[in-house]
Enzyme design. Sequence first.
Site, PDB file in Angstrom:
ATOM      1  N   LYS A 271      -2.608   8.521   0.875  1.00 30.95           N
ATOM      2  CA  LYS A 271      -2.157   7.179   0.479  1.00 30.95           C
ATOM      3  C   LYS A 271      -1.429   7.261  -0.858  1.00 30.95           C
ATOM      4  CE  LYS A 271      -3.950   2.607  -0.940  1.00 30.95           C
ATOM      5  NZ  LYS A 271      -5.099   1.681  -0.994  1.00 30.95           N
ATOM      6  N   LYS A 283      -5.064  -9.253  -7.151  1.00 32.54           N
ATOM      7  CA  LYS A 283      -6.361  -8.831  -7.667  1.00 32.54           C
ATOM      8  C   LYS A 283      -6.663  -9.525  -8.986  1.00 32.54           C
ATOM      9  CE  LYS A 283      -6.303  -4.052  -5.896  1.00 32.54           C
ATOM     10  NZ  LYS A 283      -7.529  -4.133  -5.077  1.00 32.54           N
ATOM     11  N   ASP A 353      -3.763  -7.380   0.090  1.00 27.62           N
ATOM     12  CA  ASP A 353      -4.426  -6.342  -0.702  1.00 27.62           C
ATOM     13  C   ASP A 353      -5.005  -5.241   0.200  1.00 27.62           C
ATOM     14  OD1 ASP A 353      -5.285  -5.059  -2.954  1.00 27.62           O
ATOM     15  OD2 ASP A 353      -6.986  -6.389  -3.343  1.00 27.62           O
ATOM     16  N   GLU A 355      -3.447  -3.138   1.846  1.00 29.66           N
ATOM     17  CA  GLU A 355      -2.120  -2.548   2.062  1.00 29.66           C
ATOM     18  C   GLU A 355      -2.175  -1.060   2.411  1.00 29.66           C
ATOM     19  OE1 GLU A 355      -3.522  -2.628  -0.820  1.00 29.66           O
ATOM     20  OE2 GLU A 355      -3.155  -0.560  -1.454  1.00 29.66           O
ATOM     21  N   ARG A 357      -4.055   0.606   4.472  1.00 31.42           N
ATOM     22  CA  ARG A 357      -4.089   0.844   5.919  1.00 31.42           C
ATOM     23  C   ARG A 357      -2.725   0.573   6.559  1.00 31.42           C
ATOM     24  NH1 ARG A 357      -9.010  -3.276   6.332  1.00 31.42           N
ATOM     25  NH2 ARG A 357      -9.301  -2.282   4.295  1.00 31.42           N
TER      26      ARG A 357
END
Length: 504
Positions: A271, A283, A353, A355, A357
């Site tokens: 990632k 966030k 959020d 993101e 995946r």
Amino acid sequence: MSANTITSAVATAALPEIDTPLLAVALAQGTDVPASLAALDKAAGGLVARAITSGDFKGKRDETSLLYPPAGKPQRILLVGVGKASEVTRNAMRRAAAVAARRARALGATRFHFAVATEARNAVSASDLGQVVVEGAGQGAWAFTELKRTNEDAKPDVEAVTIVVAAAEAKETEAGRRIGDAVAAGHRLARYLQVQPGNVCTPSYLADQARQLAQRHGFGITVLDRAAMKAEGMGALLAVAQGTQEEPRFIVLEYQGAGVADAAPIALIGKGITFDSGGISIKPAQSMEDMKYDMSGAAAVLGAFEVLGALRPKANVVGLIPATENLPSGTAVKPGDVVKSHLGKTIEIINTDAEGRLILCDALSYARRFKPAAVIDAATLTGAVVVALGHVAIGEMGNDDALLAEVREAGERAGERCWPLPLWDEYRELLKSDIADVKNSGGRGAGSIAGGWFLREFVDGFAWVHLDIAGTAYTENEAPHQPKGPTAVGVRLFSEFILKRAAA
Ligand code: BES
Ligand code: MN
Ligand code: ZN
């Protein structure tokens, strides 16, 4: 030579003969002076014995005692505890070396020697010892000072470690040292990339680093830009990338070491969110700066390739890194939007959020073309894995029991432990969308498993393991064996995994 590079060597001198600023000696729990240290104790005027028999030094894990032998040769002796002798493993030795290196830096010693009392070895092989001492030295001595213009407590870098063993073990120790040296270089690269601020370490910076790596070691490299991703149909990755001005990159590295070009490769996916603000589902401000570490999976993959380049094991390995920022803006993807992934499945984006995946699912789908023998992804995917396992273990999920066990064993050897979380069918319900094939967030419970299940929806035709490293990629506090900050988690696990497969 870049900062934090540690040169390593193997020596066979008798301990009292060693002229060094710091001689670290690992020893196990106990109330007597180990016989193997009698000569050193004598040369040091009985200081080692006094530290032990007084009860001041017990030999517990991470415990240290610093002694100044009157003869000044060695200048200092550092006793380092490794706990119960019967429980000592290569991980304990790595940790002791890291504790010693950290102490060496604090003392301003630019080099140190590391020896182990025979009584504390507990069947750790000479080759393992050579490897993990170098790994640990690199881990403990690490510091990042490049961006400080004024640094009152600046210390010189630890530049060299020498492993002291019996002559009969020198050759085997040297073989391990060579591996440790490569792994430490990979570790160093990963940490360096992790610690860079988000305004330096952008997706194109990661791509440049990958290009340099490819050039240095002769890897194949392909880098997709936004237009190429569009042509590929990477709708999920692009959805995350549409909120930022920063150009996304999809990085493909290829190492061919199997000797047979078409031997099925191992694919490593990392990632590469170079900053995760959460996007429109923004966030809270508290600790948001740590989200520069959201590319730690990518760093682990690049670090592993550094190791491959140095050791050239008999394996084919592909590295895939989807890289983008996750920011809110007038063009950002919104909760409720539906996008089409590379695999073709549609995704309802409930939470921008979640993101990681979204970028990983397109990488998993892209991996199909390599017909991989195994795929392992590393991702700082969920805060929930920190709730489940704290900062101790990697959350491990997958679709193949044999591969899960193989990865877990690699993690044990690496000192990067994995703990399994179940991808049972019941959990798949979490991702059911009213209007699309899947949704990207499953609500409150089982957050890490929901993330794993989402990825599994995009795994088509290969054995796969997902490693959730959100709790282990960086630390918020210093530890005896490790300064605060990035940990390079995954580099050692990936290396152990590949080296074992290549040797098989
Ligand atoms: N990058 C974060 C996960 C994370 C959290 C990494 C803490 C390191 C430390 C990830 O993209 C994220 O935001 N996950 C969400 C998922 C949720 C919206 C389903 C989370 O964990 O809250
Ligand atoms: Mn996120
Ligand atoms: Zn993230």
